[in-house]
Design a protein around this motif. Structure first.
Motif, PDB file in Angstrom:
ATOM      1  N   UNK A 127      52.883  20.811  37.851  1.00 28.18           N
ATOM      2  CA  UNK A 127      53.196  22.238  37.787  1.00 28.18           C
ATOM      3  C   UNK A 127      51.989  23.051  38.231  1.00 28.18           C
ATOM      4  N   UNK A 128      52.243  24.308  38.563  1.00 28.23           N
ATOM      5  CA  UNK A 128      51.157  25.162  39.038  1.00 28.23           C
ATOM      6  C   UNK A 128      50.211  25.525  37.888  1.00 28.23           C
ATOM      7  N   UNK A 129      48.964  25.791  38.250  1.00 28.69           N
ATOM      8  CA  UNK A 129      48.014  26.302  37.266  1.00 28.69           C
ATOM      9  C   UNK A 129      48.357  27.767  37.028  1.00 28.69           C
ATOM     10  N   UNK A 130      48.160  28.226  35.811  1.00 23.56           N
ATOM     11  CA  UNK A 130      48.444  29.623  35.492  1.00 23.56           C
ATOM     12  C   UNK A 130      47.170  30.266  34.958  1.00 23.56           C
ATOM     13  N   UNK A 131      46.803  31.394  35.554  1.00 29.63           N
ATOM     14  CA  UNK A 131      45.642  32.165  35.131  1.00 29.63           C
ATOM     15  C   UNK A 131      46.074  33.577  34.783  1.00 29.63           C
ATOM     16  N   UNK A 132      45.465  34.119  33.735  1.00 27.42           N
ATOM     17  CA  UNK A 132      45.705  35.523  33.390  1.00 27.42           C
ATOM     18  C   UNK A 132      44.459  36.303  33.775  1.00 27.42           C
ATOM     19  N   UNK A 133      44.679  37.294  34.635  1.00 29.07           N
ATOM     20  CA  UNK A 133      43.579  38.124  35.111  1.00 29.07           C
ATOM     21  C   UNK A 133      43.556  39.421  34.316  1.00 29.07           C
ATOM     22  N   UNK A 134      42.432  39.685  33.671  1.00 27.21           N
ATOM     23  CA  UNK A 134      42.218  40.968  33.009  1.00 27.21           C
ATOM     24  C   UNK A 134      41.305  41.809  33.882  1.00 27.21           C
ATOM     25  N   UNK A 135      40.969  42.978  33.427  1.00 27.04           N
ATOM     26  CA  UNK A 135      40.063  43.816  34.215  1.00 27.04           C
ATOM     27  C   UNK A 135      38.693  43.165  34.344  1.00 27.04           C
ATOM     28  N   UNK A 136      38.255  42.492  33.277  1.00 25.56           N
ATOM     29  CA  UNK A 136      36.928  41.889  33.293  1.00 25.56           C
ATOM     30  C   UNK A 136      36.925  40.416  32.936  1.00 25.56           C
ATOM     31  N   UNK A 137      38.087  39.790  32.804  1.00 23.97           N
ATOM     32  CA  UNK A 137      38.114  38.401  32.383  1.00 23.97           C
ATOM     33  C   UNK A 137      39.188  37.609  33.102  1.00 23.97           C
ATOM     34  N   UNK A 138      38.979  36.302  33.131  1.00 20.85           N
ATOM     35  CA  UNK A 138      39.929  35.379  33.720  1.00 20.85           C
ATOM     36  C   UNK A 138      40.156  34.266  32.686  1.00 20.85           C
ATOM     37  N   UNK A 139      41.408  34.033  32.300  1.00 24.68           N
ATOM     38  CA  UNK A 139      41.732  33.036  31.297  1.00 24.68           C
ATOM     39  C   UNK A 139      42.699  32.031  31.889  1.00 24.68           C
ATOM     40  N   UNK A 140      42.375  30.742  31.751  1.00 30.17           N
ATOM     41  CA  UNK A 140      43.318  29.714  32.207  1.00 30.17           C
ATOM     42  C   UNK A 140      44.314  29.441  31.100  1.00 30.17           C
ATOM     43  N   UNK A 141      45.595  29.589  31.413  1.00 33.63           N
ATOM     44  CA  UNK A 141      46.649  29.380  30.431  1.00 33.63           C
ATOM     45  C   UNK A 141      47.200  27.964  30.525  1.00 33.63           C
ATOM     46  N   UNK A 142      47.378  27.454  31.760  1.00 32.14           N
ATOM     47  CA  UNK A 142      47.879  26.086  31.937  1.00 32.14           C
ATOM     48  C   UNK A 142      47.138  25.438  33.094  1.00 32.14           C
TER      49      UNK A 142
END
Length: 142
Positions: A127-142
Motif C-alpha cells: 500500500x502507499x505511504x501516507x504522510x500528513x503535512x502540517x504548516x510546520x510538521x510532517x507526520x508519517x501515518x502509514x
C-alpha cells in the motif's frame, strides 16, 4: 464505479465519494483519497506548503494529507494506471475490499459497475505511504 488495477493495489475508482463509502460500508464523513494525473491538477484542489514541495514532487506511491485535510496521490506517468486516470484528471479511490479485509474478486466484481482490466490483470502490492503535512510538521501515518 470502476474496478481497476491502481498503482498500488486493486481498487474502486469513482467520481462519487458517497457511492464509494456506501460500497465499503464506512462512515460517509470519512474522506476518500483522491488520485490525480498531474501536479497541475493537484494545484487546482490544494496548496502544497513550500517547505514540502520538493518532497511531494519526488515521492512515488505516496499519499499526502494536506493542511486542508484533503488527501491526494499523484499518479506517476510510468504507472499503468496513468493511462486510465488521465481521462478523468481526478478520481476518488479506495481499495476493492471490505474495510480491514483482504481483496476478494467476487466482492469486488459484485460491487463495481465497470471492470477495467489491462494485460497484467489484478494483483495486490504494498500500500502507499501516507504522510500528513502540517504548516510546520510532517507526520508519517502509514
Amino acid at each position: 464505479m470502476y474496478l481497476v488495477q491502481t498503482d498500488t493495489t486493486v481498487g474502486f475508482s469513482s467520481i462519487n465519494d458517497e457511492k464509494l463509502s456506501a460500497t465499503k460500508q464506512r462512515d460517509k464523513n470519512q474522506k476518500n483519497l483522491k488520485t490525480v494525473d498531474s501536479f497541475n491538477t493537484l494545484k487546482e484542489f490544494t496548496r502544497i506548503p513550500k517547505k514540502y514541495n520538493k518532497l511531494v514532487r519526488n515521492s512515488k506511491k505516496s499519499t499526502f494529507i494536506y493542511p486542508n485535510l484533503s488527501s491526494f496521490r499523484v499518479i506517476s506517468k510510468e504507472s499503468h494506471f496513468f493511462d486510465f486516470i488521465k481521462k478523468f484528471k481526478i478520481l476518488s479511490s479506495t481499495s476493492a475490499n471490505k474495510t480491514k479485509e483482504n481483496f476478494q474478486y467476487e466482492y469486488a466484481i459484485n460491487n463495481s459497475d465497470v471492470e477495467v482490466i489491462n494485460n497484467l490483470g489484478f494483483f495486490e502490492t504494498t500500500s502507499s505511504r501516507i504522510y500528513k503535512i502540517g504548516k510546520n510538521s510532517l507526520t508519517r501515518i502509514r
